[in-house]
Design a protein around this motif. Structure first.
Motif, PDB file in Angstrom:
ATOM      1  N   LEU A  34       0.832  -1.194   0.000  1.00 48.25           N
ATOM      2  CA  LEU A  34       0.000   0.000   0.000  1.00 48.25           C
ATOM      3  C   LEU A  34       0.871   1.249   0.000  1.00 48.25           C
ATOM      4  N   ARG A  92       1.353  -5.219   3.698  1.00 46.26           N
ATOM      5  CA  ARG A  92       0.426  -5.959   4.565  1.00 46.26           C
ATOM      6  C   ARG A  92       0.896  -7.406   4.612  1.00 46.26           C
ATOM      7  N   ALA A  96      -2.306 -11.527  11.257  1.00 47.08           N
ATOM      8  CA  ALA A  96      -3.071 -10.415  11.831  1.00 47.08           C
ATOM      9  C   ALA A  96      -3.235  -9.253  10.865  1.00 47.08           C
ATOM     10  N   GLN A  97      -2.801  -9.442   9.645  1.00 46.49           N
ATOM     11  CA  GLN A  97      -2.974  -8.392   8.634  1.00 46.49           C
ATOM     12  C   GLN A  97      -2.306  -7.087   9.058  1.00 46.49           C
ATOM     13  N   LYS A  98      -1.135  -7.198   9.600  1.00 44.44           N
ATOM     14  CA  LYS A  98      -0.426  -6.005  10.037  1.00 44.44           C
ATOM     15  C   LYS A  98       0.179  -5.280   8.858  1.00 44.44           C
ATOM     16  N   LEU A  99       0.375  -3.993   9.024  1.00 45.76           N
ATOM     17  CA  LEU A  99       1.104  -3.186   8.056  1.00 45.76           C
ATOM     18  C   LEU A  99       2.503  -2.945   8.579  1.00 45.76           C
ATOM     19  N   PHE A 101       5.664  -0.630   7.765  1.00 44.65           N
ATOM     20  CA  PHE A 101       5.922   0.602   7.026  1.00 44.65           C
ATOM     21  C   PHE A 101       7.401   0.794   6.734  1.00 44.65           C
TER      22      PHE A 101
END
Lengths: 111, 115
Positions: A34, A92, A96-99, A101
């Motif tokens: 993303l 992603r 837990a679908q963490k981002l 960065f």
């Protein structure tokens, strides 16, 4: 350890120039990548990329993902002073679908 | 974003005091996250929640605890604030549908200064 690296960290250009921002990643369970734009406050969503080679486009902004080489680029054409911001790349990861960065690229557009 | 409210917006506190930051959402999203943002580091995950009373640690969880007693509220607590916890804290939620655009939405942030 999951890692996302952006380059350059800072970029200053003149209005009307075209810029390319880079994002490379090393993660264990990739789901999507993303891009966000952050001005004064909260990051705002630009693009989500899941498939290699398919360009996403919105006005003067476009982005593409290369899952083989593990990187993405964000292009901005005909830059305007309103494009000045920090651009964040995030990956992603599954579970837990963490981002995760990157550090961000601070883009400054001079008139 | 209209669906996420963080409070307070700004706070100055003294070293050693407890601090609680609140994130309130009206979107009924299951996943909620707390991030901190520091120069040169982007956003780093502190804790996250995948449902009421279901929480887990992120990459920088030391010195922080969280609680989620209701879907709409996710609290971040600094038990004994230190100067290294001076930062901007962002709460985020994740929409699960539609799958093609299940982006993350961020609150406006809380600027915390520990003196």
């Amino acid at each position: 350890e999951d890692k996302v690296v952006q380059s350059p960290l800072s970029l200053v250009v003149h209005e009307g120039d075209t810029v390319t921002l880079n994002c490379s990643y090393e993660v264990t369970n990739f789901r999507s990548l993303l891009w966000y734009k952050q001005e004064k406050k909260a990051p705002t969503f630009l693009f989500m990329l899941t498939s290699s080679g398919i360009e996403k486009k919105s006005g003067r902004l476009s982005s593409i993902l290369d899952k083989k080489e593990l990187f993405s680029i964000l292009n901005i054409t005909a830059t305007q002073t309103g494009d000045s911001a920090v651009y964040l790349c995030a990956v992603r990861v599954g579970g837990a679908q963490k981002l995760v960065f990157g550090q961000g690229t601070r883009l400054t557009i001079n008139p | 974003d209209a669906g996420i409210t963080q409070s307070p917006r700004h706070k100055v506190t003294e070293t050693g005091t407890p601090v609680t930051l609140r994130c309130h959402q009206t979107e009924n999203h299951r996943y909620m996250y707390w991030y901190r943002q520091d120069p040169g580091h982007g956003l780093r995950l502190i804790h996250y929640s995948y449902g009421v009373k279901d929480t887990d640690k992120g990459e920088v969880s030391d010195g922080y605890s969280v609680s989620r007693s209701k879907t709409e509220d996710f609290l971040l607590t600094l038990e004994s604030a230190t100067s290294s916890q001076t930062s901007v804290y962002f709460c985020a939620t994740r929409r699960e549908l539609p799958i093609f655009n299940y982006g993350y939405t961020f609150g406006s942030g809380t600027r915390l200064t520990v003196v």
